[in-house]
Design a protein around this motif. Structure first.
Motif, PDB file in Angstrom:
ATOM      1  N   ASN A 130      -9.736   6.600   1.880  1.00 60.95           N
ATOM      2  CA  ASN A 130     -10.580   6.620   0.681  1.00 60.95           C
ATOM      3  C   ASN A 130      -9.754   6.633  -0.598  1.00 60.95           C
ATOM      4  N   ASP A 131      -8.637   7.374  -0.588  1.00 59.15           N
ATOM      5  CA  ASP A 131      -7.797   7.423  -1.785  1.00 59.15           C
ATOM      6  C   ASP A 131      -7.129   6.074  -2.037  1.00 59.15           C
ATOM      7  N   HIS A 132      -6.637   5.435  -0.982  1.00 59.97           N
ATOM      8  CA  HIS A 132      -6.005   4.119  -1.141  1.00 59.97           C
ATOM      9  C   HIS A 132      -7.043   3.090  -1.587  1.00 59.97           C
ATOM     10  N   ILE A 133      -8.232   3.171  -1.030  1.00 57.58           N
ATOM     11  CA  ILE A 133      -9.323   2.266  -1.430  1.00 57.58           C
ATOM     12  C   ILE A 133      -9.646   2.468  -2.912  1.00 57.58           C
ATOM     13  N   ASN A 134      -9.788   3.715  -3.324  1.00 56.93           N
ATOM     14  CA  ASN A 134     -10.114   4.004  -4.718  1.00 56.93           C
ATOM     15  C   ASN A 134      -9.010   3.532  -5.662  1.00 56.93           C
ATOM     16  N   ASP A 135      -7.747   3.751  -5.301  1.00 56.56           N
ATOM     17  CA  ASP A 135      -6.632   3.304  -6.134  1.00 56.56           C
ATOM     18  C   ASP A 135      -6.651   1.786  -6.293  1.00 56.56           C
ATOM     19  N   THR A 136      -6.962   1.082  -5.209  1.00 58.79           N
ATOM     20  CA  THR A 136      -7.007  -0.381  -5.229  1.00 58.79           C
ATOM     21  C   THR A 136      -8.147  -0.873  -6.119  1.00 58.79           C
ATOM     22  N   MET A 137      -9.305  -0.233  -6.028  1.00 51.19           N
ATOM     23  CA  MET A 137     -10.458  -0.613  -6.838  1.00 51.19           C
ATOM     24  C   MET A 137     -10.216  -0.343  -8.321  1.00 51.19           C
ATOM     25  N   VAL A 138      -9.603   0.791  -8.625  1.00 48.50           N
ATOM     26  CA  VAL A 138      -9.312   1.140 -10.021  1.00 48.50           C
ATOM     27  C   VAL A 138      -8.318   0.145 -10.611  1.00 48.50           C
TER      28      VAL A 138
ATOM     29  N   LEU B 139       8.337   7.819   2.316  1.00 52.73           N
ATOM     30  CA  LEU B 139       7.248   7.151   1.603  1.00 52.73           C
ATOM     31  C   LEU B 139       7.448   7.250   0.104  1.00 52.73           C
ATOM     32  N   GLY B 140       7.478   6.092  -0.561  1.00 55.55           N
ATOM     33  CA  GLY B 140       7.628   6.066  -2.005  1.00 55.55           C
ATOM     34  C   GLY B 140       6.281   6.096  -2.696  1.00 55.55           C
ATOM     35  N   LYS B 141       6.319   6.266  -4.013  1.00 54.55           N
ATOM     36  CA  LYS B 141       5.105   6.246  -4.833  1.00 54.55           C
ATOM     37  C   LYS B 141       5.306   5.274  -5.979  1.00 54.55           C
ATOM     38  N   GLU B 142       4.280   4.474  -6.264  1.00 58.35           N
ATOM     39  CA  GLU B 142       4.370   3.471  -7.323  1.00 58.35           C
ATOM     40  C   GLU B 142       3.164   3.557  -8.250  1.00 58.35           C
ATOM     41  N   GLY B 143       3.228   2.807  -9.346  1.00 55.56           N
ATOM     42  CA  GLY B 143       2.187   2.846 -10.358  1.00 55.56           C
ATOM     43  C   GLY B 143       0.804   2.570  -9.792  1.00 55.56           C
ATOM     44  N   GLY B 144      -0.170   3.394 -10.180  1.00 56.45           N
ATOM     45  CA  GLY B 144      -1.543   3.213  -9.732  1.00 56.45           C
ATOM     46  C   GLY B 144      -1.872   3.918  -8.437  1.00 56.45           C
ATOM     47  N   HIS B 145      -0.862   4.409  -7.726  1.00 59.84           N
ATOM     48  CA  HIS B 145      -1.089   5.110  -6.449  1.00 59.84           C
ATOM     49  C   HIS B 145      -1.214   6.610  -6.687  1.00 59.84           C
ATOM     50  N   SER B 146      -2.142   7.228  -5.975  1.00 61.30           N
ATOM     51  CA  SER B 146      -2.355   8.675  -6.108  1.00 61.30           C
ATOM     52  C   SER B 146      -1.578   9.471  -5.062  1.00 61.30           C
ATOM     53  N   ALA B 147      -0.834   8.760  -4.209  1.00 58.46           N
ATOM     54  CA  ALA B 147      -0.082   9.437  -3.142  1.00 58.46           C
ATOM     55  C   ALA B 147       1.171   8.640  -2.811  1.00 58.46           C
ATOM     56  N   HIS B 148       2.084   9.291  -2.098  1.00 55.86           N
ATOM     57  CA  HIS B 148       3.266   8.606  -1.580  1.00 55.86           C
ATOM     58  C   HIS B 148       2.835   7.830  -0.333  1.00 55.86           C
ATOM     59  N   ARG B 149       2.832   6.490  -0.425  1.00 52.86           N
ATOM     60  CA  ARG B 149       2.385   5.691   0.720  1.00 52.86           C
ATOM     61  C   ARG B 149       3.123   4.352   0.812  1.00 52.86           C
ATOM     62  N   ILE B 150       4.274   4.226   0.169  1.00 49.52           N
ATOM     63  CA  ILE B 150       4.995   2.953   0.188  1.00 49.52           C
ATOM     64  C   ILE B 150       6.122   2.998   1.220  1.00 49.52           C
ATOM     65  N   LEU B 151       5.962   2.237   2.305  1.00 55.35           N
ATOM     66  CA  LEU B 151       7.025   2.101   3.292  1.00 55.35           C
ATOM     67  C   LEU B 151       8.016   1.081   2.744  1.00 55.35           C
ATOM     68  N   HIS B 152       9.293   1.415   2.780  1.00 54.68           N
ATOM     69  CA  HIS B 152      10.279   0.542   2.134  1.00 54.68           C
ATOM     70  C   HIS B 152      11.599   0.535   2.891  1.00 54.68           C
ATOM     71  N   HIS B 153      12.384  -0.487   2.619  1.00 53.25           N
ATOM     72  CA  HIS B 153      13.755  -0.581   3.122  1.00 53.25           C
ATOM     73  C   HIS B 153      14.649  -0.732   1.894  1.00 53.25           C
ATOM     74  N   LYS B 154      15.246   0.394   1.459  1.00 54.30           N
ATOM     75  CA  LYS B 154      16.033   0.428   0.210  1.00 54.30           C
ATOM     76  C   LYS B 154      15.187  -0.220  -0.889  1.00 54.30           C
ATOM     77  N   ASP B 155      15.801  -1.168  -1.639  1.00 53.04           N
ATOM     78  CA  ASP B 155      15.039  -1.924  -2.631  1.00 53.04           C
ATOM     79  C   ASP B 155      15.024  -3.407  -2.261  1.00 53.04           C
ATOM     80  N   ILE B 156      15.082  -3.685  -0.936  1.00 50.65           N
ATOM     81  CA  ILE B 156      15.013  -5.066  -0.443  1.00 50.65           C
ATOM     82  C   ILE B 156      14.048  -5.138   0.745  1.00 50.65           C
ATOM     83  N   THR B 157      12.874  -4.544   0.582  1.00 44.57           N
ATOM     84  CA  THR B 157      11.909  -4.493   1.683  1.00 44.57           C
ATOM     85  C   THR B 157      11.496  -5.879   2.152  1.00 44.57           C
TER      86      THR B 157
END
Length: 521
Positions: A64-72, A114-132
């Motif tokens: 629900n939080d990811h859905i809401n962040d995407t809609m906003v 898990l990283g966090k980026e603009g517009g996200h309300s939680a840490h949910r970014i799976l990444h590989h360094k800065d070359i995902t």
């Protein structure tokens, strides 16, 4: 010239196209899958994606939080059912990618970091360094190499989709796709690729602007081909500008300073050293990209400065270098030590929210034609894409397209395919000079950058339309009499995409997300 027949023809070799290819080829080992790509097999927008993939992974996070962040972020122009579908499919898509060999960063507790980026309300970014993106592309290409029924053809440029329009004789309504005409850049021959099913995964449109984070291959080929084939296209006015591209005049593509750097705690400052985002939005530097980009644009107009600054000097230097090694090295290469100096940044074109209209299974309005990734418009992003939802969309829709193909693959080629003619280049000649092509390409980029950028107006859009119509007429004359080259085809596609952006912009009478016109205030 040759006629080549296949079961699946995939145009593009980024995450979207390769996901479709792998899943389809595994499930249908007796079917022949062709992946056609205009540059090296690894060259795609996927490869340059820094931040990561957004997915609900932490137990404290929720769909629900990811859905809401995407809609906003999308200013509620999104299709809510599509948003729910993609976000709920995300964890399985990521688990599949990990099973295929993708490696994501692990934290000190041994769990995925898990990283966090603009517009996200939680840490949910799976990444590989800065070359995902690079890591995902590597993983998928490795899988492709293990599947004998996939033929990967680099340096093959798709010119046009094949439809009833290409049949000689009586004019027919366009209702189906039968493959594509493809230029083999090594032989300069145009081959006829006939296929039961065709998938557009051709990426973005960034090169329509002078300043973009997209690679030089991002010329809107898929959208332009679809438009010429009368396929439904939507939301082309919604062009996302990334707030923080490294300021290097004359360098294209611009080097991206990932959203994740601001998620890591970096501040935006003006020439006076002030954090101007604090007065703009309560989320400050982590507001959605359209808000941050317009704020920077406003700051530059107000002050007359050429760039603003990204301040990382207060961050833990060792952790920054570990998390963003390529960004650190890039800044270092131009004399900037991010631990003691600010990074000069400006907005640059980054992503197209609009594109070829698709349903939940990736089907377009043309029979036997699917689309996936940035060239498509699924309804996920609405008026502005939430950070790190792009690779996610490509993965989820790549899976859904493959599943639909596996279930509904035509057993026989349609009889009409047998009547498709080879490409006719009789009467054409090799242009004596290509300077006019490169000149017109730069002209398109300057028109769009000056008149159709972050903040627009009807007067500027009308002027842009006049210029583009002249370029269209001029280029079509050259196209009609010339032996084709990738440069000429890309110019033709850029003009088509630019025209669509302008026409859709003129129709929109309400500011939403990434679209902002002074006439709508």
């Amino acid at each position: 010239m040759s006629i080549i027949q296949s079961d699946l023809l995939i145009l593009g070799s980024g995450v979207a196209g390769l996901t479709v290819a792998i899943k389809s080829a595994r499930a249908l080992p007796n079917k022949q899958v062709f992946v056609v790509t205009k540059a090296h097999e690894s060259e795609s927008n996927t490869k340059y994606a820094q931040g990561g993939v957004a997915a609900v992974w932490d137990k404290l996070d929720s769909f629900n939080d990811h859905i809401n962040d995407t809609m906003v972020a999308g200013d509620h122009e999104n299709d809510l059912e599509v948003v729910k579908m993609v976000i709920e499919d995300a964890p399985e898509a990521m688990e599949q990618l990990i099973r295929w060999g993708a490696e994501f960063d692990i934290n000190e507790s041994g769990e995925i970091d898990l990283g966090k980026e603009g517009g996200h309300s939680a840490h949910r970014i799976l990444h590989h360094k800065d070359i995902t993106g690079f890591e995902i592309e590597r993983t998928l290409l490795q899988q492709v190499e293990s599947l004998p029924n996939i033929t990967l053809l680099p340096y093959h440029f798709a010119i046009d989709l094949i439809t009833e329009h290409h049949l000689k004789g009586k004019q027919r309504d366009i209702s189906s796709c039968f493959g594509a005409y493809v230029l083999d850049q090594k032989t300069n021959q145009i081959d006829t690729f006939l296929s039961k099913t065709t998938i557009l995964t051709t990426g973005g449109v960034g090169q329509v602007y002078a300043a973009t984070t997209n690679p030089v291959i991002a010329t809107g080929d898929g959208i332009a081909m679809a438009y010429r084939a009368k396929v439904a296209v939507k939301d082309m006015e919604f062009v996302q500008f990334h707030p923080t591209a490294l300021y290097q005049p004359g360098v294209s593509p611009a080097f991206l300073i990932s959203e994740a750097v601001r998620g890591f705690g970096a501040y935006l400052r003006n020439a006076k050293g002030e954090r101007f985002m604090l007065e703009i939005d309560e989320r400050a530097e982590l507001a959605p990209r359209d808000i941050v980009s317009r704020a920077i644009n406003s700051e530059l107009i107000k002050t007359g400065d050429r760039f603003v600054y990204l301040d990382c000097t207060h961050l833990d230097a060792e952790k920054f270098i570990n998390h963003f090694p390529n960004i650190y090295e890039k800044c270092k290469s131009i004399g900037i030590d991010v631990s003691t100096q600010y990074i000069p940044v400006v907005p640059a074109q980054h992503y197209m929210m609009g594109g070829v209209v698709i349903d939940k299974n990736g089907k377009t309005s043309l029979h036997n034609l699917y689309a996936c990734g940035e060239c498509s418009c699924s309804g996920l992003h609405g008026a502005n894409r939430l950070a790190s939802n792009s690779l996610l969309e490509a993965l989820v829709y790549g899976n859904r397209i493959a599943e639909d193909i596996i279930t509904n693959m035509p057993q026989e080629a349609e009889k009409i395919m047998l009547a498709i003619p080879e490409w006719d280049e009789e009467g054409t000649t090799v242009p004596k000079e290509k300077v006019l092509i490169s000149h017109n390409r730069k002209t398109v980029q300057n028109i769009m950058t000056d008149l159709v950028a972050i903040v627009r107006s009807d007067e500027r859009l009308e002027k842009a339309l006049d210029h583009l119509l002249y370029l269209y007429t001029d280029t079509e004359k050259v196209y009609a009499k010339s032996k084709l080259s990738p440069q000429l085809c890309e110019l033709r596609n850029l003009i088509a995409v630019a025209y669509l952006i302008v026409k859709f912009s003129l129709k929109r009478k309400e500011n939403k997300g990434a679209f902002y016109s002074l006439d709508n205030l």
